[in-house]
Motif scaffolding. Structure first.
Motif, mmCIF file in Angstrom:
data_model
loop_
_atom_site.group_PDB
_atom_site.id
_atom_site.type_symbol
_atom_site.label_atom_id
_atom_site.label_comp_id
_atom_site.label_asym_id
_atom_site.label_seq_id
_atom_site.Cartn_x
_atom_site.Cartn_y
_atom_site.Cartn_z
ATOM 1 N N THR A 5 -1.671 6.270 -5.031
ATOM 2 C CA THR A 5 -2.563 6.755 -4.396
ATOM 3 C C THR A 5 -3.043 7.951 -5.254
ATOM 4 O O THR A 5 -4.460 8.174 -5.574
ATOM 5 N N ASP A 6 -2.540 8.703 -6.045
ATOM 6 C CA ASP A 6 -2.953 9.474 -7.192
ATOM 7 C C ASP A 6 -3.797 8.638 -8.338
ATOM 8 O O ASP A 6 -4.444 9.277 -8.837
ATOM 9 N N ARG A 7 -3.438 7.538 -8.452
ATOM 10 C CA ARG A 7 -4.332 6.596 -9.482
ATOM 11 C C ARG A 7 -5.217 5.931 -8.641
ATOM 12 O O ARG A 7 -5.758 4.714 -9.164
ATOM 13 N N ARG A 8 -5.611 6.528 -7.456
ATOM 14 C CA ARG A 8 -6.832 6.033 -6.891
ATOM 15 C C ARG A 8 -6.836 4.579 -6.362
ATOM 16 O O ARG A 8 -7.483 3.578 -6.083
ATOM 17 N N CYS A 9 -5.327 4.106 -5.914
ATOM 18 C CA CYS A 9 -5.083 3.031 -4.963
ATOM 19 C C CYS A 9 -5.176 3.245 -3.608
ATOM 20 O O CYS A 9 -5.066 4.389 -3.132
ATOM 21 N N GLU A 10 -5.606 2.243 -2.859
ATOM 22 C CA GLU A 10 -5.653 2.444 -1.281
ATOM 23 C C GLU A 10 -4.349 1.745 -0.830
ATOM 24 O O GLU A 10 -4.281 0.519 -0.975
ATOM 25 N N VAL A 11 -3.471 2.595 -0.483
ATOM 26 C CA VAL A 11 -1.964 1.929 -0.198
ATOM 27 C C VAL A 11 -1.889 1.840 1.362
ATOM 28 O O VAL A 11 -2.149 2.515 2.407
ATOM 29 N N THR A 12 -1.302 0.760 1.820
ATOM 30 C CA THR A 12 -0.957 0.256 3.133
ATOM 31 C C THR A 12 0.571 0.371 2.864
ATOM 32 O O THR A 12 1.172 -0.631 2.149
ATOM 33 N N GLY A 13 1.229 0.989 3.778
ATOM 34 C CA GLY A 13 2.823 1.009 3.884
ATOM 35 C C GLY A 13 3.091 0.262 4.907
ATOM 36 O O GLY A 13 2.754 0.152 6.020
ATOM 37 N N VAL A 14 4.269 -0.321 4.788
ATOM 38 C CA VAL A 14 5.099 -1.226 5.738
ATOM 39 C C VAL A 14 6.550 -0.736 5.661
ATOM 40 O O VAL A 14 6.993 -0.974 4.465
#
Length: 198
Positions: A59-68
């Motif tokens: 997220t800090d690297r500008r990723c849009e993270v979806t967790g499962v």
């Protein structure tokens, strides 16, 4: 300890796991390499745990993270740590979110599955991939089963032979970019990096 005990175990030890999880980001080299190879920054984190440090770093690297994660207690911690990110309480086996991602990560999670479930997971990776999706996952260095410890409890691990992982990747349209067994620069993790080619 059996594979089916993994999710109840992680539910019980979630708080202790989060407290003691190594946060030195020894995974950084591999995460950065995956980001550099991916066509975008939409990430699926399978077995996301509490979201620290991996999802937080992404997220800090500008990723849009979806967790499962299949452990509800881990999902709760992920929501607390990354309130801006999506997370699903779901078993990764047979998962179908009806969308694709630029990067799929299964770090220290996929190897808790029984070997037949690991084989089936390559269809799940394929389901969530599009052209040039990057896949990053950890396994054991060779075929076999092992018992580890987390949060004071025992946990199951299994691995196929590297040649079988290579065959499964190729069968599902992924090209191997790298495999480093027991990488000395990554706390001894055996790491795979692949890219979907269709």
């Amino acid at each position: 300890m059996r594979p089916e005990d993994i999710l109840p175990t992680y539910d019980r030890v979630a708080a202790e796991f989060a407290r003691t999880r190594d946060r030195t980001l020894f995974e950084r080299k591999w995460l950065d390499r995956a980001i550099a190879c991916a066509p975008g920054r939409k990430v699926l984190d399978l077995g996301c745990g509490p979201g620290v440090p991996i999802a937080t770093y992404l997220t800090d690297r500008r990723c849009e993270v979806t967790g499962v994660d299949g452990a509800g207690a881990m999902v709760h911690l992920f929501q607390k740590n990354l309130p801006q990110s999506r997370v699903f309480h779901a078993d990764m086996r047979g998962l179908d979110l009806q969308e694709s991602f630029d990067m799929i990560v299964a770090w220290d999670s996929f190897f808790h599955l029984a070997v037949d479930d690991q084989r089936a997971m390559f269809s799940t990776f394929w389901t969530h991939a599009h052209d040039r999706t990057v896949l990053l996952f950890t396994t054991g260095p060779s075929a076999g089963e092992a018992i580890g410890r987390v949060g004071g409890e025992t946990v199951y691990h299994a691995s196929l032979d590297p040649s079988e992982y290579r065959g499964l990747l190729a069968e599902h349209g992924f090209e191997e970019l790298a495999f480093v067994p027991e990488d000395p620069t990554c706390n001894g993790h055996s790491v795979w990096l692949a890219r979907y080619r269709g």
